[in-house]
Design an enzyme around this catalytic site. Structure first.
Site, PDB file in Angstrom:
ATOM      1  N   HIS A 519       0.835  -1.208   0.000  1.00 22.01           N
ATOM      2  CA  HIS A 519       0.000   0.000   0.000  1.00 22.01           C
ATOM      3  C   HIS A 519       0.876   1.268   0.000  1.00 22.01           C
ATOM      4  O   HIS A 519       1.989   1.238  -0.484  1.00 22.01           O
ATOM      5  CB  HIS A 519      -0.982  -0.028   1.167  1.00 22.01           C
ATOM      6  CG  HIS A 519      -1.823  -1.270   1.164  1.00 22.01           C
ATOM      7  ND1 HIS A 519      -2.853  -1.469   0.287  1.00 22.01           N
ATOM      8  CD2 HIS A 519      -1.724  -2.407   1.916  1.00 22.01           C
ATOM      9  CE1 HIS A 519      -3.383  -2.663   0.499  1.00 22.01           C
ATOM     10  NE2 HIS A 519      -2.716  -3.267   1.469  1.00 22.01           N
ATOM     11  N   GLU A 534      -2.544   0.215   7.701  1.00 23.31           N
ATOM     12  CA  GLU A 534      -1.669  -0.886   7.285  1.00 23.31           C
ATOM     13  C   GLU A 534      -0.409  -0.361   6.599  1.00 23.31           C
ATOM     14  O   GLU A 534       0.682  -0.884   6.796  1.00 23.31           O
ATOM     15  CB  GLU A 534      -2.429  -1.822   6.331  1.00 23.31           C
ATOM     16  CG  GLU A 534      -1.607  -2.994   5.841  1.00 23.31           C
ATOM     17  CD  GLU A 534      -2.336  -3.845   4.813  1.00 23.31           C
ATOM     18  OE1 GLU A 534      -1.720  -4.779   4.261  1.00 23.31           O
ATOM     19  OE2 GLU A 534      -3.527  -3.553   4.546  1.00 23.31           O
ATOM     20  N   HIS A 587       2.766  -7.120   4.181  1.00 25.92           N
ATOM     21  CA  HIS A 587       1.395  -6.650   4.362  1.00 25.92           C
ATOM     22  C   HIS A 587       0.914  -7.001   5.769  1.00 25.92           C
ATOM     23  O   HIS A 587       1.613  -7.702   6.521  1.00 25.92           O
ATOM     24  CB  HIS A 587       0.450  -7.298   3.336  1.00 25.92           C
ATOM     25  CG  HIS A 587       0.575  -6.735   1.963  1.00 25.92           C
ATOM     26  ND1 HIS A 587      -0.354  -5.884   1.412  1.00 25.92           N
ATOM     27  CD2 HIS A 587       1.548  -6.892   1.020  1.00 25.92           C
ATOM     28  CE1 HIS A 587       0.033  -5.545   0.192  1.00 25.92           C
ATOM     29  NE2 HIS A 587       1.183  -6.152  -0.075  1.00 25.92           N
ATOM     30  N   GLU A 656       1.589 -11.763   5.270  1.00 27.45           N
ATOM     31  CA  GLU A 656       0.525 -11.051   5.979  1.00 27.45           C
ATOM     32  C   GLU A 656       0.859 -11.117   7.468  1.00 27.45           C
ATOM     33  O   GLU A 656       0.568 -12.103   8.152  1.00 27.45           O
ATOM     34  CB  GLU A 656      -0.840 -11.691   5.698  1.00 27.45           C
ATOM     35  CG  GLU A 656      -1.281 -11.636   4.246  1.00 27.45           C
ATOM     36  CD  GLU A 656      -1.935 -10.309   3.882  1.00 27.45           C
ATOM     37  OE1 GLU A 656      -1.843  -9.356   4.689  1.00 27.45           O
ATOM     38  OE2 GLU A 656      -2.538 -10.222   2.795  1.00 27.45           O
TER      39      GLU A 656
END
Length: 693
Positions: A519, A534, A587, A656
């Protein structure tokens, strides 16, 4: 006694409506199986002229439409129902209408005319209930009832569907008369009637004919034409395209007029209805016929030649996975025996296939298209063919095969690359250890090479690029991992042969790692319950990982170093351009269920097998981060459509790190010391991977 009967009947009706009302308010549900999936649906009562319909599968609401059992409802409306198990179609007939519906089909035939179901109306479904071992065909109530001419009302408060039958549905109708069939000098045919009519046209071959069926009509030609002993009126034409036209009363119950147009040659036709819908005109266009395909020499160059009966228009498009080039020849047909695969190998082409193509979204449903498919040899990145016309011939000249003059042998741990020169020649080799690119230069006059890119994409070589370089032919080999190599040829030789193997003694400074903080900029990613973004968690962990890897001597590159926006493909473009060894994306996960927590690691399934695959990189990182953090194991997950995993040329893993939507995980992953533990695990996984691969 009579009064008692009236009161009793009133009470029964009242009880019936009360039960419906109570059921509606309580929203009665049943479990059904549609398209192999179980789901719970709300049942609804249906009344036909005040009489409730009872069936073993109750009417229910599906996608905001009332679905009802086809046989019970149709028979309640006075219609006949038949089922074709082979085609999975149901036909409903009454005195005026014929409706043909297909299971899971968005199309319906009404009196032979094909049309789409109205927007939103669900297609018929085969349904099983939880307490039945058989299927029932369910259809949309309003569409079928109103098509048959009945009135449908819905009481939203009581949640009851009412059908009021059309009392005139069975009354005698005045049949439309087909009273004129004419043919002009250009073979255009006009069919006229006393009132509006619909039709259905069908193509037949051997011999070529067009059959036009007109339901609810009677044949009564006003020009004095007489029927033969078989009940057929024959109109002799004998002109271009059309030999004759035949007409007959094909059926009297139901009434159907059939008109058959006997053709002289291969033609395309178009039927146009008049504005008042009392006549139709059939016009013709000559169709091309694809007659043959041959390999020939044209102006000293080999080519594939397509022979046609006419000069035709074409469309060309490229398709991938596997690579192929498609040539569509429009307004054309090909004989069944010519719909074959031709073993023609020419340049980049390894095979040619010809067929009569069933039109897709590129064309109209009734277009006639012959599709010629040129299958491309493996490893060709951007194939091209040159297409030209010479009268009725289409001439296809493909690019040369870039593999001509070179050879690559992958014999397990040992690989051999060869360049065949025209004669004995000098050459140079150079290997860039950091970029993992070998460059070979050979004088152009001694080379027999074709410029272009060859995608090898095995576990060792990504691609081979051939280009001009100051009078030389330059061959660049892009490796996926560091190598050791030995030149097997003499300094002056007619075959330049080089042996490669994986470098077993690689120092960190010879490794190149791309780190991708997920992101950034206008895309914050997931947001925690306490407002953490995030994108801020990922850049923090990525910066720590970058610093630690550089301290250990590794070469690194980050896709972003601050809070900036970066497109998905831009991220892997960075890694692909510098030919990185591995790609690691950071992430943090999120879920609507706030109790879910733990570590997930994602990889692309096509990169699961082989020496040093993405799966193996992801597995080692996943295992080590679990050890260093104590995270709950949410397993490894295949993600075939994730851009950063799908488009990377090197092994790639997406981590993640916890669920930012979970309060406990949020506390951990926003804590600097815990982020250090995450980084420890990632580095141990990377080093395990490099030690083995």
């Amino acid at each position: 006694m009579k009064k008692c009967g009236i009161i009793l009947s009133f009470l029964i009706v009242l009880l019936l409506f009360s039960s419906f009302s109570i059921a509606a308010k309580n929203y009665s549900y049943t479990t059904i199986t549609i398209d192999g999936k179980k789901q719970s649906v709300s049942t609804v009562p249906v009344l036909v002229d005040g009489q409730a319909i009872n069936s073993d599968v109750p009417p229910f609401i599906y996608k905001d439409y009332t679905m009802v059992p086809i046989r019970f409802v149709a028979e309640s409306l006075g219609s006949e129902v038949s089922w074709n198990g082979k085609n999975k179609t149901v036909t409903i007939n009454d005195s005026k209408k014929q409706i043909v519906l297909g299971i899971n089909s968005s199309y319906v035939y009404i009196n032979g005319q094909k049309q789409k179901l109205p927007n939103g109306v669900p297609s018929p479904k085969l349904v099983n209930t939880s307490n039945a071992n058989y299927s029932r065909t369910m259809i949309p109530l309003r569409f079928v009832s109103e098509t048959l001419g009945h009135n449908v009302k819905w009481d939203n408060e009581k949640r009851i569907a009412y059908i009021e039958k059309n009392k005139d549905i069975d009354k005698e109708i005045n049949e439309t008369e087909i009273n004129s069939i004419t043919v002009d000098s250009n073979s255009n045919i006009k069919i006229s009637a006393s009132s509006t009519f619909k039709y259905q046209a069908t193509d037949l071959t051997n011999p070529s004919r067009i059959v036009i069926d007109i339901p609810d009509t009677k044949l009564n030609l006003k020009d004095g034409s007489k029927f033969d002993e078989n009940g057929i009126v024959n109109i002799s034409v004998g002109k271009t395209y059309v030999d004759k036209v035949s007409a007959s009363q094909f059926s009297t119950n139901p009434s159907i007029t059939r008109i058959v147009i006997h053709l002289n040659e291969n033609v395309e036709y178009k039927i146009v209805s008049a504005k008042d819908e009392k006549s139709i005109e059939i016009g013709f266009t000559r169709l091309n016929k694809v007659e043959n395909l041959k390999m020939e020499t044209i102006n000293g160059q080999e080519a594939i030649v397509i022979y046609n009966s006419l000069n035709s228009r074409t469309n060309t498009l490229k398709l991938s996975n596997p690579n192929r080039i498609v040539l569509d020849i429009l307004d054309s047909t090909v004989d069944l025996e010519k719909q074959i695969s031709y073993d023609y190998q020419l340049g980049i082409i390894k095979n040619v296939r010809v067929s009569q193509f069933s039109p897709d979204s590129l064309y109209k449903p009734d277009d006639k298209v012959v599709r010629v498919v040129f299958d491309i040899k493996d490893g060709i990145n951007d194939p091209n063919i040159k297409i030209s016309s010479d009268g009725n011939r289409i001439i296809v000249m493909p690019d040369k095969n870039p593999w001509e003059g070179i050879k690559y042998e992958n014999n397990g741990s040992e690989k051999i690359f060869s360049i065949m020169a025209k004669n004995e020649t000098r050459y140079t080799t150079n290997y860039d250890t950091l970029r993992k690119i070998m460059e070979i230069n050979i004088p152009k006059e001694n080379a027999n090479l074709t410029n272009g890119t060859i995608n090898v994409n095995d576990n060792f070589i990504d691609r081979i690029v051939i280009s001009d370089n100051s009078g030389n032919s330059k061959v660049e080999i892009y490796f996926k991992k560091s190598i050791e190599y030995a030149v097997l040829s003499k300094e002056v030789d007619s075959e330049i042969k080089i042996k490669f193997a994986r470098d077993s003694q690689i120092e960190p400074k010879e490794r190149l790692i791309v780190i991708d903080p997920g992101h950034g900029g206008k895309y914050p990613g997931a947001i925690s319950q306490n407002g953490y973004y995030e994108k801020n968690v990922t850049i923090s962990i990525a910066n720590k990982l970058n610093d630690r890897l550089r301290e250990l001597g590794y070469n690194t590159e980050m896709t972003r170093y601050d809070d900036t926006y970066l497109g998905l493909y831009d991220r892997t473009d960075i890694a692909n351009k510098i030919n990185a060894d591995i790609f690691v994306s950071i992430h943090s996960n999120a879920h609507n269920d706030k109790s879910i927590s733990g570590l997930q690691t994602l990889y692309h399934p096509s990169k699961k097998e082989g020496d040093g695959s993405s799966y193996q990189l992801a597995k080692m990182i996943h295992e080590e981060v679990l050890k260093s953090t104590g995270f709950q194991d949410k397993k490894m997950v295949e993600r075939p459509n994730l851009a950063v995993l799908r488009t990377s040329n090197m092994p790639a893993a997406l981590i993640e790190v916890g669920f930012i939507s979970n309060l406990e995980d949020e506390k951990l992953i926003t804590n600097s010391e815990f982020q250090d533990r995450v980084v420890d695990g990632i580095i141990k996984g990377i080093e395990r991977y490099f030690a083995e691969y």
